[in-house]
Design a protein around this motif. Structure first.
Motif, PDB file in Angstrom:
ATOM      1  N   ARG A  56       0.794  -1.116   0.045  1.00 46.87           N
ATOM      2  CA  ARG A  56      -0.154   0.003  -0.123  1.00 46.87           C
ATOM      3  C   ARG A  56       0.816   1.108  -0.069  1.00 46.87           C
ATOM      4  NH1 ARG A  56      -5.242  -0.903   4.066  1.00 46.87           N
ATOM      5  NH2 ARG A  56      -6.357  -2.558   2.874  1.00 46.87           N
ATOM      6  N   GLU A  57       1.983   1.430   0.594  1.00 43.66           N
ATOM      7  CA  GLU A  57       2.998   2.489   0.618  1.00 43.66           C
ATOM      8  C   GLU A  57       4.037   2.478  -0.640  1.00 43.66           C
ATOM      9  OE1 GLU A  57       1.958   4.431   3.122  1.00 43.66           O
ATOM     10  OE2 GLU A  57       0.332   3.101   3.750  1.00 43.66           O
ATOM     11  N   SER A  58       3.874   1.614  -1.341  1.00 47.26           N
ATOM     12  CA  SER A  58       4.864   1.762  -2.411  1.00 47.26           C
ATOM     13  C   SER A  58       4.667   2.793  -3.318  1.00 47.26           C
ATOM     14  CB  SER A  58       4.342   0.417  -3.314  1.00 47.26           C
ATOM     15  OG  SER A  58       5.620   0.517  -4.525  1.00 47.26           O
ATOM     16  N   SER A  59       5.534   3.367  -4.032  1.00 52.76           N
ATOM     17  CA  SER A  59       5.489   4.328  -5.054  1.00 52.76           C
ATOM     18  C   SER A  59       4.973   3.913  -6.147  1.00 52.76           C
ATOM     19  CB  SER A  59       6.884   5.021  -5.257  1.00 52.76           C
ATOM     20  OG  SER A  59       7.729   4.064  -5.659  1.00 52.76           O
ATOM     21  N   LEU A  60       4.651   2.615  -6.324  1.00 56.63           N
ATOM     22  CA  LEU A  60       4.147   1.969  -7.542  1.00 56.63           C
ATOM     23  C   LEU A  60       2.550   1.948  -7.194  1.00 56.63           C
ATOM     24  CD1 LEU A  60       6.152  -0.941  -8.935  1.00 56.63           C
ATOM     25  CD2 LEU A  60       6.172   1.468  -9.765  1.00 56.63           C
ATOM     26  N   THR A  61       2.056   2.219  -6.105  1.00 59.20           N
ATOM     27  CA  THR A  61       0.796   2.119  -5.776  1.00 59.20           C
ATOM     28  C   THR A  61      -0.085   3.195  -5.871  1.00 59.20           C
ATOM     29  OG1 THR A  61       1.253   0.211  -4.334  1.00 59.20           O
ATOM     30  CG2 THR A  61      -0.633   1.289  -3.845  1.00 59.20           C
ATOM     31  N   GLU A  62      -1.040   3.441  -6.484  1.00 54.03           N
ATOM     32  CA  GLU A  62      -1.935   4.522  -6.727  1.00 54.03           C
ATOM     33  C   GLU A  62      -3.470   4.224  -6.417  1.00 54.03           C
ATOM     34  OE1 GLU A  62      -1.917   6.990 -10.191  1.00 54.03           O
ATOM     35  OE2 GLU A  62       0.105   7.170 -10.017  1.00 54.03           O
ATOM     36  N   GLU A  63      -4.146   4.667  -5.320  1.00 56.84           N
ATOM     37  CA  GLU A  63      -5.578   4.511  -5.005  1.00 56.84           C
ATOM     38  C   GLU A  63      -6.007   5.753  -5.251  1.00 56.84           C
ATOM     39  OE1 GLU A  63      -8.570   3.709  -4.322  1.00 56.84           O
ATOM     40  OE2 GLU A  63      -7.790   1.828  -3.665  1.00 56.84           O
ATOM     41  N   THR A  64      -6.909   6.046  -5.997  1.00 57.20           N
ATOM     42  CA  THR A  64      -7.717   7.224  -6.550  1.00 57.20           C
ATOM     43  C   THR A  64      -8.979   7.269  -5.955  1.00 57.20           C
ATOM     44  OG1 THR A  64      -8.499   6.414  -8.602  1.00 57.20           O
ATOM     45  CG2 THR A  64      -6.100   6.985  -8.628  1.00 57.20           C
ATOM     46  N   ARG A  65      -9.637   6.214  -5.416  1.00 57.81           N
ATOM     47  CA  ARG A  65     -11.129   6.420  -4.949  1.00 57.81           C
ATOM     48  C   ARG A  65     -11.137   7.182  -3.296  1.00 57.81           C
ATOM     49  NH1 ARG A  65     -12.262   0.204  -4.508  1.00 57.81           N
ATOM     50  NH2 ARG A  65     -10.213   0.406  -3.607  1.00 57.81           N
ATOM     51  N   ALA A  66     -11.947   8.078  -3.269  1.00 54.67           N
ATOM     52  CA  ALA A  66     -12.222   8.674  -2.186  1.00 54.67           C
ATOM     53  C   ALA A  66     -12.713   8.013  -1.013  1.00 54.67           C
ATOM     54  CB  ALA A  66     -13.492   9.872  -2.535  1.00 54.67           C
ATOM     55  N   PRO A 109     -12.453   4.313  -0.663  1.00 60.03           N
ATOM     56  CA  PRO A 109     -12.019   2.624  -0.900  1.00 60.03           C
ATOM     57  C   PRO A 109     -12.670   1.783  -0.023  1.00 60.03           C
ATOM     58  CG  PRO A 109      -9.962   3.617  -0.022  1.00 60.03           C
ATOM     59  CD  PRO A 109     -11.112   4.717  -0.244  1.00 60.03           C
ATOM     60  N   GLY A 110     -13.034   0.587  -0.512  1.00 58.17           N
ATOM     61  CA  GLY A 110     -13.390  -0.546   0.309  1.00 58.17           C
ATOM     62  C   GLY A 110     -12.579  -1.175   0.994  1.00 58.17           C
ATOM     63  N   ALA A 111     -12.707  -2.294   1.224  1.00 55.14           N
ATOM     64  CA  ALA A 111     -11.705  -3.272   2.001  1.00 55.14           C
ATOM     65  C   ALA A 111     -10.479  -3.533   1.142  1.00 55.14           C
ATOM     66  CB  ALA A 111     -12.238  -4.602   2.539  1.00 55.14           C
ATOM     67  N   LEU A 112     -10.661  -3.602  -0.215  1.00 50.87           N
ATOM     68  CA  LEU A 112      -9.673  -4.135  -1.204  1.00 50.87           C
ATOM     69  C   LEU A 112      -8.993  -2.814  -1.623  1.00 50.87           C
ATOM     70  CD1 LEU A 112      -7.864  -6.167  -2.812  1.00 50.87           C
ATOM     71  CD2 LEU A 112      -9.639  -5.931  -4.366  1.00 50.87           C
ATOM     72  N   ARG A 113      -8.117  -2.595  -1.504  1.00 46.81           N
ATOM     73  CA  ARG A 113      -7.229  -1.143  -1.831  1.00 46.81           C
ATOM     74  C   ARG A 113      -5.911  -1.517  -2.714  1.00 46.81           C
ATOM     75  NH1 ARG A 113      -6.007   2.038   3.343  1.00 46.81           N
ATOM     76  NH2 ARG A 113      -4.957   3.473   1.422  1.00 46.81           N
ATOM     77  N   ALA A 114      -5.618  -0.398  -3.411  1.00 45.07           N
ATOM     78  CA  ALA A 114      -4.455  -0.582  -4.244  1.00 45.07           C
ATOM     79  C   ALA A 114      -3.383  -0.953  -3.402  1.00 45.07           C
ATOM     80  CB  ALA A 114      -4.197   0.895  -4.925  1.00 45.07           C
ATOM     81  N   GLY A 115      -2.490  -1.835  -3.693  1.00 48.24           N
ATOM     82  CA  GLY A 115      -1.402  -2.323  -3.122  1.00 48.24           C
ATOM     83  C   GLY A 115      -1.770  -3.569  -2.503  1.00 48.24           C
ATOM     84  N   ASP A 116      -2.881  -3.891  -2.228  1.00 51.56           N
ATOM     85  CA  ASP A 116      -3.199  -5.282  -1.742  1.00 51.56           C
ATOM     86  C   ASP A 116      -3.265  -6.722  -2.884  1.00 51.56           C
ATOM     87  OD1 ASP A 116      -3.940  -3.637   0.621  1.00 51.56           O
ATOM     88  OD2 ASP A 116      -5.902  -3.991   0.075  1.00 51.56           O
ATOM     89  N   ARG A 117      -3.052  -7.730  -2.256  1.00 50.72           N
ATOM     90  CA  ARG A 117      -3.081  -8.682  -3.208  1.00 50.72           C
ATOM     91  C   ARG A 117      -4.327  -9.028  -3.844  1.00 50.72           C
ATOM     92  NH1 ARG A 117      -6.050 -12.815  -1.182  1.00 50.72           N
ATOM     93  NH2 ARG A 117      -6.093 -14.858  -2.318  1.00 50.72           N
ATOM     94  N   ALA A 118      -4.394  -9.081  -5.016  1.00 49.72           N
ATOM     95  CA  ALA A 118      -5.720  -9.389  -5.664  1.00 49.72           C
ATOM     96  C   ALA A 118      -6.391 -10.574  -5.354  1.00 49.72           C
ATOM     97  CB  ALA A 118      -5.431  -9.046  -7.308  1.00 49.72           C
ATOM     98  N   PRO A 119      -7.408 -10.881  -4.900  1.00 49.29           N
ATOM     99  CA  PRO A 119      -8.192 -11.888  -4.616  1.00 49.29           C
ATOM    100  C   PRO A 119      -8.653 -12.805  -5.604  1.00 49.29           C
ATOM    101  CG  PRO A 119      -9.223 -10.121  -3.528  1.00 49.29           C
ATOM    102  CD  PRO A 119      -8.375  -9.627  -4.543  1.00 49.29           C
TER     103      PRO A 119
END
Length: 478
Positions: free
Chosen positions: A368-378, A380-390
């Motif tokens: 989640r804290e990586s410079s490669l991670t972008e979460e653009t949603r105001a 977000p739900g439980a799954l966020r950018a940076g998380d393992r994709a289920p």
């Protein structure tokens, strides 16, 4: 050798072989070199965690891994020749749609390496045995690796996957900071034993002061047992057949002759250490060359394979010219904190402070804290950018099936039709990204999720706004 290649991987353990597979399927010219004359012969890293099972699914070896191994048996505690109770090594877990591999799988390390090596060969990869590194030098264009036999190899990048005593790491002068986890020396051996069932992991607690525990575990998929014994600080550990027979007979109800054969044996003192950095110019450290764990909790091999899985797609993207060289900076940024956390976890498990459960399965790790991670949603739900994709199913398509391979995947769930169309019908996207779409899904909720080749969400948004810019950063859009 005088070989000019894209990537030279030093070490044919699970880390080096997994990286070789990932690079081979990307068409990268890579060579794995190993100082020994053959693959490692012991069972040492026998526990494969659920997250690594997912990695092996993607690398095309999961069926072979499942066939070669089995689940962990229930621990049986013995005292004075009597069974006195059971011990569950791991907290139980149920497989779910989003996490299909719930519990660790036991495969002796030597067998895991055979499977990985066979897959590497199948993909056209190569392993050169009997190549011991004597030195490493580098310049702006590449790295020269010298071998003890006087030959050299030249590569654009080098990955040190040559274990805790890494010759490459020492040549570069990279230090390791660590601690002794337990001053008591340990014996680990693969043996043949009569007089014990193969349905249990047999545990013999210490019976007196100065005596350590003895554990005898049937190795799934083989006729062998793994013997682990703890000794008093400063004690000598005998690795011979007679020495192992003495230990087994002294601490259990078995007779010396019940140990019929020693197939491999080693001794060690549990320690935890982390390399001061994971990169030096064009050289990267991975696996035990970068972090050394106590074997408790089964984190070492798994963290190591996932180092390779993180680095492989990045090297591939840079070498093909699709991504800028700066993408490689994210390897240390992402993996060193993970390794530090896993070192703390394995040490805590060794000392009896943490149970083997949700954390040791490694499904909750992310960037989640990586410079490669972008979460653009105001919001977000439980799954966020940076998380393992289920895992899951969208419109009849299993997501892990869609993810499998060296590509990126765009998962569009429950988004308005026009947003999905705008984001997934860009003229060039279908050549570089696989698209899966469908209605809102429990694990993902709603939105657009761009999944990296290593199965983590790189970018997430409510619409396609900003997606092109992100894709440009990682080499998916020009």
């Amino acid at each position: 050798m005088h070989t000019d290649i894209d990537v030279l991987i030093v070490g044919a353990g699970p880390t080096g072989l997994a990286l070789g597979i990932d690079l081979a399927r990307r068409g990268v010219d890579a060579l794995v070199v190993e100082r020994a004359d053959a693959l490692f012969p012991g069972s040492r890293g026998k526990g494969i965690q659920p997250r690594t099972m997912e990695v092996f699914d993607d690398l095309g070896v999961l069926d072979a891994i499942r066939t070669a191994g089995g689940g962990y048996p229930v621990g049986m505690i013995w005292r004075d020749g009597e069974r006195v109770g059971e011990h569950r090594m791991f907290d139980p877990a149920e497989a779910t749609e989003d996490s299909p591999y719930a519990e660790p799988w036991m495969v002796p390390q030597w067998r895991t390496q055979e499977i990985l090596c066979a897959r590497l060969t199948e993909l056209g990869g190569r392993v050169a045995f009997g190549r011991e590194v004597s030195g490493v030098t580098q310049d702006d264009a590449g790295v020269t690796v010298r071998f003890e036999d006087g030959t050299e190899a030249r590569a654009r990048y080098v990955v040190a996957a040559d274990g805790g005593r890494s010759a490459v790491r020492r040549s570069l002068g990279i230090g390791m900071t660590g601690e002794t986890v337990d001053p008591s020396p340990m014996l680990v051996a693969d043996v043949r034993i009569t007089g014990l069932d193969r349905d249990n992991w047999h545990v013999f607690p210490p019976r007196g002061e100065g005596e350590g525990f003895l554990a005898i575990c049937p190795l799934a998929g083989t006729e062998d047992f793994q013997v682990v014994a703890q000794f008093a600080e400063g004690a000598a550990v005998e690795l011979s057949l007679d020495g192992i027979r003495k230990v087994v007979a002294a601490r259990s109800h078995l007779a010396p002759d019940d140990v019929t054969e020693v197939r491999w044996a080693s001794d060690f003192r549990p320690r935890a250490a982390l390399a001061d950095r994971f990169r030096d110019g064009r050289v990267f450290l991975a696996g035990d060359a970068a972090h050394v764990h106590s074997p408790a909790g089964g984190q070492g091999l798994n963290t190591s394979v996932q180092d390779a899985y993180n680095l492989g797609w990045k090297l591939g993207a840079v070498l093909t010219g699709d991504a800028p060289a700066s993408l490689l900076d994210s390897y240390e940024e992402e993996r060193r904190p993970i390794a530090a956390d896993m070192l703390g976890l394995s040490t805590s498990v060794h000392r009896g402070q943490t149970r083997r459960g949700e954390a040791t399965r490694q499904l909750g790790l992310g960037y989640r804290e990586s410079s490669l991670t972008e979460e653009t949603r105001a919001n977000p739900g439980a799954l966020r950018a940076g998380d393992r994709a289920p895992d899951g199913t969208l419109e009849g398509v299993r997501l892990f099936d869609a993810f499998r391979g060296p590509h990126w995947t765009l998962v569009a769930v429950g988004a308005p039709a026009h947003e999905m169309t705008d984001a997934t019908n860009m003229p060039d996207i279908r050549e570089t990204v696989r698209v899966v779409r469908g209605p809102a899904q429990e694990s993902y909720g709603t939105g657009l999720f761009l999944v990296r080749p290593d199965g983590y969400v790189g970018w997430a948004g409510e619409s396609g706004d900003g997606l092109k810019e992100y894709m440009g950063r990682v080499g998916l859009w020009r």
